[in-house]
Design an enzyme around this catalytic site. Structure first.
Site, PDB file in Angstrom:
ATOM      1  N   ARG A 121       0.826  -1.231   0.000  1.00  0.00           N
ATOM      2  CA  ARG A 121       0.000   0.000   0.000  1.00  0.00           C
ATOM      3  C   ARG A 121       0.850   1.268   0.000  1.00  0.00           C
ATOM      4  O   ARG A 121       0.395   2.332   0.415  1.00  0.00           O
ATOM      5  CB  ARG A 121      -0.982   0.020   1.189  1.00  0.00           C
ATOM      6  CG  ARG A 121      -1.962  -1.130   1.176  1.00  0.00           C
ATOM      7  CD  ARG A 121      -3.212  -0.809   1.969  1.00  0.00           C
ATOM      8  NE  ARG A 121      -4.095  -1.959   1.957  1.00  0.00           N
ATOM      9  CZ  ARG A 121      -4.095  -2.901   2.902  1.00  0.00           C
ATOM     10  NH1 ARG A 121      -3.269  -2.809   3.924  1.00  0.00           N
ATOM     11  NH2 ARG A 121      -4.913  -3.916   2.814  1.00  0.00           N
ATOM     12  N   LYS A 143       2.840  11.356 -11.064  1.00  0.00           N
ATOM     13  CA  LYS A 143       1.939  10.547 -11.893  1.00  0.00           C
ATOM     14  C   LYS A 143       2.661   9.258 -12.244  1.00  0.00           C
ATOM     15  O   LYS A 143       3.781   9.289 -12.783  1.00  0.00           O
ATOM     16  CB  LYS A 143       1.556  11.288 -13.179  1.00  0.00           C
ATOM     17  CG  LYS A 143       0.419  12.265 -12.990  1.00  0.00           C
ATOM     18  CD  LYS A 143      -0.078  12.777 -14.335  1.00  0.00           C
ATOM     19  CE  LYS A 143      -1.182  13.791 -14.150  1.00  0.00           C
ATOM     20  NZ  LYS A 143      -1.605  14.408 -15.437  1.00  0.00           N
ATOM     21  N   GLU A 185       8.944  18.949 -24.296  1.00  0.00           N
ATOM     22  CA  GLU A 185       8.319  19.257 -22.999  1.00  0.00           C
ATOM     23  C   GLU A 185       8.937  20.515 -22.387  1.00  0.00           C
ATOM     24  O   GLU A 185       8.304  21.190 -21.586  1.00  0.00           O
ATOM     25  CB  GLU A 185       8.454  18.064 -22.043  1.00  0.00           C
ATOM     26  CG  GLU A 185       7.930  16.732 -22.589  1.00  0.00           C
ATOM     27  CD  GLU A 185       6.418  16.562 -22.502  1.00  0.00           C
ATOM     28  OE1 GLU A 185       5.725  17.529 -22.134  1.00  0.00           O
ATOM     29  OE2 GLU A 185       5.934  15.449 -22.815  1.00  0.00           O
ATOM     30  N   LYS A 227       7.347  22.982 -13.289  1.00  0.00           N
ATOM     31  CA  LYS A 227       6.482  21.842 -12.976  1.00  0.00           C
ATOM     32  C   LYS A 227       6.230  21.749 -11.479  1.00  0.00           C
ATOM     33  O   LYS A 227       5.118  21.456 -11.035  1.00  0.00           O
ATOM     34  CB  LYS A 227       7.072  20.541 -13.520  1.00  0.00           C
ATOM     35  CG  LYS A 227       6.160  19.354 -13.173  1.00  0.00           C
ATOM     36  CD  LYS A 227       6.050  18.290 -14.190  1.00  0.00           C
ATOM     37  CE  LYS A 227       4.942  17.306 -13.802  1.00  0.00           C
ATOM     38  NZ  LYS A 227       4.910  16.113 -14.603  1.00  0.00           N
ATOM     39  N   GLU A 237      -4.652  17.321 -10.060  1.00  0.00           N
ATOM     40  CA  GLU A 237      -5.275  17.823 -11.293  1.00  0.00           C
ATOM     41  C   GLU A 237      -6.759  18.076 -11.102  1.00  0.00           C
ATOM     42  O   GLU A 237      -7.594  17.660 -11.903  1.00  0.00           O
ATOM     43  CB  GLU A 237      -5.038  16.814 -12.441  1.00  0.00           C
ATOM     44  CG  GLU A 237      -5.035  17.460 -13.810  1.00  0.00           C
ATOM     45  CD  GLU A 237      -4.480  16.553 -14.898  1.00  0.00           C
ATOM     46  OE1 GLU A 237      -3.365  16.039 -14.726  1.00  0.00           O
ATOM     47  OE2 GLU A 237      -5.180  16.372 -15.912  1.00  0.00           O
ATOM     48  N   ARG A 242      -2.995  21.976 -13.212  1.00  0.00           N
ATOM     49  CA  ARG A 242      -2.101  20.909 -13.667  1.00  0.00           C
ATOM     50  C   ARG A 242      -2.474  20.444 -15.079  1.00  0.00           C
ATOM     51  O   ARG A 242      -1.605  20.008 -15.842  1.00  0.00           O
ATOM     52  CB  ARG A 242      -2.126  19.734 -12.680  1.00  0.00           C
ATOM     53  CG  ARG A 242      -1.119  18.655 -13.069  1.00  0.00           C
ATOM     54  CD  ARG A 242      -0.847  17.659 -11.959  1.00  0.00           C
ATOM     55  NE  ARG A 242       0.177  16.730 -12.421  1.00  0.00           N
ATOM     56  CZ  ARG A 242       0.871  15.919 -11.640  1.00  0.00           C
ATOM     57  NH1 ARG A 242       0.638  15.907 -10.341  1.00  0.00           N
ATOM     58  NH2 ARG A 242       1.792  15.124 -12.144  1.00  0.00           N
ATOM     59  N   ASN A 246      -0.827  19.432 -20.044  1.00  0.00           N
ATOM     60  CA  ASN A 246      -1.195  18.559 -21.164  1.00  0.00           C
ATOM     61  C   ASN A 246      -1.249  19.311 -22.493  1.00  0.00           C
ATOM     62  O   ASN A 246      -1.746  18.769 -23.484  1.00  0.00           O
ATOM     63  CB  ASN A 246      -2.553  17.904 -20.890  1.00  0.00           C
ATOM     64  CG  ASN A 246      -2.452  16.900 -19.762  1.00  0.00           C
ATOM     65  OD1 ASN A 246      -1.535  16.098 -19.720  1.00  0.00           O
ATOM     66  ND2 ASN A 246      -3.386  16.961 -18.824  1.00  0.00           N
ATOM     67  N   HIS A 249      -0.985  17.593 -25.865  1.00  0.00           N
ATOM     68  CA  HIS A 249      -1.118  16.154 -25.661  1.00  0.00           C
ATOM     69  C   HIS A 249      -2.368  15.568 -26.309  1.00  0.00           C
ATOM     70  O   HIS A 249      -2.380  14.385 -26.658  1.00  0.00           O
ATOM     71  CB  HIS A 249      -1.093  15.815 -24.164  1.00  0.00           C
ATOM     72  CG  HIS A 249       0.284  15.905 -23.558  1.00  0.00           C
ATOM     73  ND1 HIS A 249       1.026  17.077 -23.568  1.00  0.00           N
ATOM     74  CD2 HIS A 249       1.058  14.986 -22.943  1.00  0.00           C
ATOM     75  CE1 HIS A 249       2.183  16.860 -22.974  1.00  0.00           C
ATOM     76  NE2 HIS A 249       2.237  15.602 -22.586  1.00  0.00           N
ATOM     77  N   HIS A 253      -1.683  12.850 -28.702  1.00  0.00           N
ATOM     78  CA  HIS A 253      -2.160  11.504 -28.387  1.00  0.00           C
ATOM     79  C   HIS A 253      -2.850  10.884 -29.611  1.00  0.00           C
ATOM     80  O   HIS A 253      -2.668   9.695 -29.909  1.00  0.00           O
ATOM     81  CB  HIS A 253      -3.136  11.571 -27.212  1.00  0.00           C
ATOM     82  CG  HIS A 253      -3.675  10.250 -26.802  1.00  0.00           C
ATOM     83  ND1 HIS A 253      -3.021   9.423 -25.923  1.00  0.00           N
ATOM     84  CD2 HIS A 253      -4.791   9.577 -27.175  1.00  0.00           C
ATOM     85  CE1 HIS A 253      -3.705   8.317 -25.763  1.00  0.00           C
ATOM     86  NE2 HIS A 253      -4.790   8.375 -26.513  1.00  0.00           N
ATOM     87  N   HIS A 267       6.736   9.902 -28.063  1.00  0.00           N
ATOM     88  CA  HIS A 267       5.772  10.694 -27.290  1.00  0.00           C
ATOM     89  C   HIS A 267       6.082  12.203 -27.401  1.00  0.00           C
ATOM     90  O   HIS A 267       5.184  13.006 -27.702  1.00  0.00           O
ATOM     91  CB  HIS A 267       5.798  10.234 -25.823  1.00  0.00           C
ATOM     92  CG  HIS A 267       4.975  11.089 -24.913  1.00  0.00           C
ATOM     93  ND1 HIS A 267       3.591  11.052 -24.905  1.00  0.00           N
ATOM     94  CD2 HIS A 267       5.326  12.035 -23.995  1.00  0.00           C
ATOM     95  CE1 HIS A 267       3.138  11.919 -24.017  1.00  0.00           C
ATOM     96  NE2 HIS A 267       4.163  12.520 -23.449  1.00  0.00           N
TER      97      HIS A 267
END
Ligand code: NAD
Ligand code: GLY
Length: 368
Positions: A121, A143, A185, A227, A237, A242, A246, A249, A253, A267
């Site tokens: 956990r 993330k 980025e 960041k 987010e 946040r 993206n 993206h 994507h 990417h």
């Protein structure tokens, strides 16, 4: 060495940016390495380039690495490897207070972070990002995820690292295509809310790619600071802040999905082209000057990144490309969430874009 704090409530940590951090891994981690055996997850390319330096540093501190060396590539971020890694960590009897080291790019960082999030956990982990993309983006902010047959990063958790060691020396062994992809980025932070940094990128980006060490340091430190500020204010987010990370993206994507998440389009390359498309779409909507969109495309092209969707040679319609966007994690109650620009350094989130509007725009972009 520069230390950038990530002031996330309840679990703050440092990002250290500098040289020789991998060669001094044991010293940098200090008392976090509580046992003689240190679990390190990496990929075959990174192990070949940096495994020796890690072993030497640990040996000098009386420690040995327990390596988990995975194949390089996006396909590594999968259920099978999550099982493999967690079973291996359990066999090593890793405790919650032990620190697992992720040595590699975003693939290794995301997989290791997710394994650390769910093992007992929640165990501690240290990010040692070895790609530019991982140093400026994926290693910071917590993330973590794996890919599933349904899509990329669809199963994961927020789990912050205990420490991030961004060693600029690692970039010296990185293939230039990967370096440029990570640089997308970096540009992103300028476009989000820092036009002065975008000016700096225009002036120094080509030199950074070519090997300018001071430029790499400034770009990594500035990006990490940006960041850190954003994730500290909106860790999960939830406020929309946040989500600005993206930028590019959603378009990117769709392009990555169309090219099968393969080496045809990395990417970061998808993000670069996605930012150009977001800017051109914003200009087409009358939100930002067309000259700003052209400036963004020119800088993307100047560092060797794709700036024109026609160069991908896709055999697809605008509607087919846009349909990939429906699988975006940001879709909310069936509505697309888009990051658009009012100018360089003025990114904002909107949900008033329809799939039909994007389809028509993409059809135009595909034809030129
Ligand atoms: P990657 O981890 O696949 O690394 C790219 C390639 O470079 C690999 O072949 C790797 O073996 C090689 N490599 C890495 N470091 C090297 C070095 N120093 N020398 C030589 N070769 C080296 O890819 P990436 O671009 O770092 O990361 C992409 C992943 O990051 C994607 O899965 C993406 O979803 C994820 N990501 C996550 C976040 C986040 O916030 N968690 C953000 C952005 C991207
Ligand atoms: N890379 C996007 C984020 O960390 O939120």
């Amino acid at each position: 060495m520069q230390i950038i704090p990530v002031d996330i409530a309840g679990h703050p940590y440092e990002v250290r940016v500098g040289h020789g951090l991998i060669a001094d891994l044991a010293g940098q981690c200090g008392a976090r390495l509580r046992k003689a055996t240190v679990p390190i997850i990496t990929d075959a390319n990174v192990h070949a380039a940096w495994g020796g330096a890690v072993e030497a540093s640990l040996a000098a501190a009386g420690k040995v690495p327990a390596w988990q060396i995975l194949p390089a590539g996006e396909a590594t971020k999968c259920w099978d490897n999550l099982i493999r890694v967690t079973d291996w960590l359990l066999a090593l009897e890793v405790e919650r207070g032990d620190h697992i080291i992720a040595l590699g790019g975003g693939v290794i960082g995301d997989l290791t972070g997710f394994a650390a999030a769910i093992l007992k956990r929640g165990c501690q982990f240290i990010q040692v990002p070895t790609t530019l993309l991982a140093q400026v983006d994926s290693s910071v902010g917590g993330k973590t995820a794996i890919n599933t047959p349904a899509g990329k990063n669809l199963v994961g958790a927020f789990h912050q690292p205990a420490l991030v060691l961004a060693d600029l020396d690692a970039l010296t062994t990185l293939p230039v295509r990967e370096l440029a992809a990570g640089y997308a980025e970096v540009i992103k932070y300028g476009l989000i809310d820092d036009p002065v940094f975008f000016d700096w990128c225009e002036a120094h980006g080509p030199a950074l790619i070519a090997g300018d060490v001071a430029a790499r340091h400034y770009a990594v430190a500035t990006s990490v600071a940006a960041k850190a500020r954003i994730v500290a204010a909106d860790e999960f987010e939830t406020t929309g802040l946040r989500a600005l990370l993206n930028l590019g993206h959603t378009f990117g994507h769709a392009l990555e999905a169309e090219t099968g998440f393969s080496s045809r389009l990395l990417h970061g390359e998808g993000v670069a082209l996605g930012m150009v498309l977001a800017a051109r779409f914003s200009a087409a909507r009358g939100l930002m000057p067309a000259a700003d969109a052209a400036r963004i495309a020119a800088h993307v092209a100047a560092v060797g990144l794709p700036a024109d969707v026609r160069t991908l040679g896709l055999n697809v319609t605008g509607a087919q490309l846009a349909a990939h966007m429906l699988h975006d994690k940001k879709v909310d109650a069936g509505r697309l969430a888009f990051l658009l620009l009012r100018g360089i350094g003025q990114t904002f989130l909107t949900k008033d874009v329809t799939l039909d509007e994007v389809s028509v725009f993409l059809a135009g972009a595909l034809q030129g």
